[in-house]
Design a protein around this motif. Structure first.
Motif, PDB file in Angstrom:
ATOM      1  N   GLY A  42       0.841  -1.182   0.000  1.00  8.52           N
ATOM      2  CA  GLY A  42       0.000   0.000   0.000  1.00  8.52           C
ATOM      3  C   GLY A  42       0.879   1.235   0.000  1.00  8.52           C
ATOM      4  O   GLY A  42       2.076   1.162   0.285  1.00  8.52           O
ATOM      5  N   VAL A  43       0.276   2.378  -0.320  1.00  5.06           N
ATOM      6  CA  VAL A  43       1.012   3.635  -0.390  1.00  5.06           C
ATOM      7  C   VAL A  43       0.647   4.485   0.829  1.00  5.06           C
ATOM      8  O   VAL A  43      -0.535   4.713   1.099  1.00  5.06           O
ATOM      9  CB  VAL A  43       0.709   4.396  -1.695  1.00  5.06           C
ATOM     10  N   TYR A  44       1.668   4.961   1.526  1.00  5.51           N
ATOM     11  CA  TYR A  44       1.502   5.708   2.772  1.00  5.51           C
ATOM     12  C   TYR A  44       2.246   7.030   2.682  1.00  5.51           C
ATOM     13  O   TYR A  44       3.225   7.167   1.950  1.00  5.51           O
ATOM     14  CB  TYR A  44       2.077   4.901   3.948  1.00  5.51           C
ATOM     15  N   ARG A  45       1.771   7.993   3.464  1.00  8.16           N
ATOM     16  CA  ARG A  45       2.479   9.268   3.615  1.00  8.16           C
ATOM     17  C   ARG A  45       2.686   9.462   5.117  1.00  8.16           C
ATOM     18  O   ARG A  45       1.721   9.541   5.876  1.00  8.16           O
ATOM     19  CB  ARG A  45       1.675  10.425   3.045  1.00  8.16           C
ATOM     20  N   PHE A  46       3.946   9.522   5.530  1.00  9.00           N
ATOM     21  CA  PHE A  46       4.274   9.681   6.941  1.00  9.00           C
ATOM     22  C   PHE A  46       4.596  11.136   7.231  1.00  9.00           C
ATOM     23  O   PHE A  46       5.450  11.742   6.590  1.00  9.00           O
ATOM     24  CB  PHE A  46       5.419   8.754   7.340  1.00  9.00           C
ATOM     25  N   ASP A  47       3.854  11.698   8.201  1.00 11.68           N
ATOM     26  CA  ASP A  47       4.054  13.089   8.602  1.00 11.68           C
ATOM     27  C   ASP A  47       5.359  13.258   9.349  1.00 11.68           C
ATOM     28  O   ASP A  47       5.995  14.304   9.274  1.00 11.68           O
ATOM     29  CB  ASP A  47       2.895  13.556   9.498  1.00 11.68           C
ATOM     30  N   SER A  48       5.733  12.223  10.084  1.00 13.47           N
ATOM     31  CA  SER A  48       6.980  12.294  10.836  1.00 13.47           C
ATOM     32  C   SER A  48       7.549  10.896  10.988  1.00 13.47           C
ATOM     33  O   SER A  48       6.816   9.917  11.110  1.00 13.47           O
ATOM     34  CB  SER A  48       6.750  12.908  12.219  1.00 13.47           C
ATOM     35  N   ASP A  64      -3.742   5.476  -0.691  1.00  9.44           N
ATOM     36  CA  ASP A  64      -4.386   4.759  -1.786  1.00  9.44           C
ATOM     37  C   ASP A  64      -5.648   4.013  -1.354  1.00  9.44           C
ATOM     38  O   ASP A  64      -6.395   3.530  -2.198  1.00  9.44           O
ATOM     39  CB  ASP A  64      -3.405   3.800  -2.472  1.00  9.44           C
ATOM     40  N   ALA A  65      -5.920   3.926  -0.079  1.00  7.41           N
ATOM     41  CA  ALA A  65      -7.102   3.251   0.466  1.00  7.41           C
ATOM     42  C   ALA A  65      -7.104   3.475   1.972  1.00  7.41           C
ATOM     43  O   ALA A  65      -6.100   3.909   2.535  1.00  7.41           O
ATOM     44  CB  ALA A  65      -7.063   1.751   0.161  1.00  7.41           C
ATOM     45  N   ASP A 107       6.466   6.856  -6.718  1.00  8.02           N
ATOM     46  CA  ASP A 107       6.416   7.913  -7.717  1.00  8.02           C
ATOM     47  C   ASP A 107       5.112   7.884  -8.487  1.00  8.02           C
ATOM     48  O   ASP A 107       4.608   6.827  -8.851  1.00  8.02           O
ATOM     49  CB  ASP A 107       7.584   7.754  -8.705  1.00  8.02           C
ATOM     50  N   GLY A 108       4.549   9.061  -8.693  1.00  6.72           N
ATOM     51  CA  GLY A 108       3.362   9.212  -9.512  1.00  6.72           C
ATOM     52  C   GLY A 108       2.076   8.715  -8.887  1.00  6.72           C
ATOM     53  O   GLY A 108       1.095   8.538  -9.565  1.00  6.72           O
ATOM     54  N   GLU A 109       2.067   8.472  -7.578  1.00  8.45           N
ATOM     55  CA  GLU A 109       0.833   7.976  -6.938  1.00  8.45           C
ATOM     56  C   GLU A 109       0.295   9.000  -5.980  1.00  8.45           C
ATOM     57  O   GLU A 109       0.931   9.778  -5.412  1.00  8.45           O
ATOM     58  CB  GLU A 109       1.123   6.678  -6.201  1.00  8.45           C
TER      59      GLU A 109
END
Length: 109
Positions: A42-48, A64-65, A107-109
């Motif tokens: 899965g695709v994640y974005r970590f703030d810290s 992504d979900a 990249d690109g997601e």
């Protein structure tokens, strides 16, 4: 001092950009798309993300979900594994999703 965990270093270097995690033991909530090996991604974005010597921690969301849940990364007690936990919007406490076995720039997601 022993080397830092390579998966943790990769996540730390990619954030705050999205990172694709492969999670062994992944489930429908948090792990992503199931594969034949019992791992999910899965695709994640970590703030810290941060290191305390060898200990690693991070907090973020999935992009992504399952976008309403919070996700947390921690190192195992022996520093050999990076673990992903999930807390849904209606849940109290964290549930372990699985072990992060790979991380790459999404990249690109």
């Amino acid at each position: 001092m022993a080397d830092l965990h390579p998966v943790a270093k990769r996540i730390h270097n990619v954030q705050p950009d999205p990172v694709r995690l492969t999670v062994e033991g992944g489930s429908e909530h948090g792990g992503g798309d199931e594969s034949d090996e019992g791992a999910a991604s899965g695709v994640y974005r970590f703030d810290s993300t941060e290191f305390f010597q060898r200990e690693f921690r991070g907090e973020g969301t999935r992009v992504d979900a399952d976008t309403d849940a919070a996700f947390r990364l921690i190192s195992s007690e022996d520093y050999e594994r990076i673990l992903l936990g999930r807390q849904g919007p209606e849940e109290e406490g964290w549930r372990m999703v699985g072990e992060v076995v790979a991380a790459e720039r999404a990249d690109g997601e």
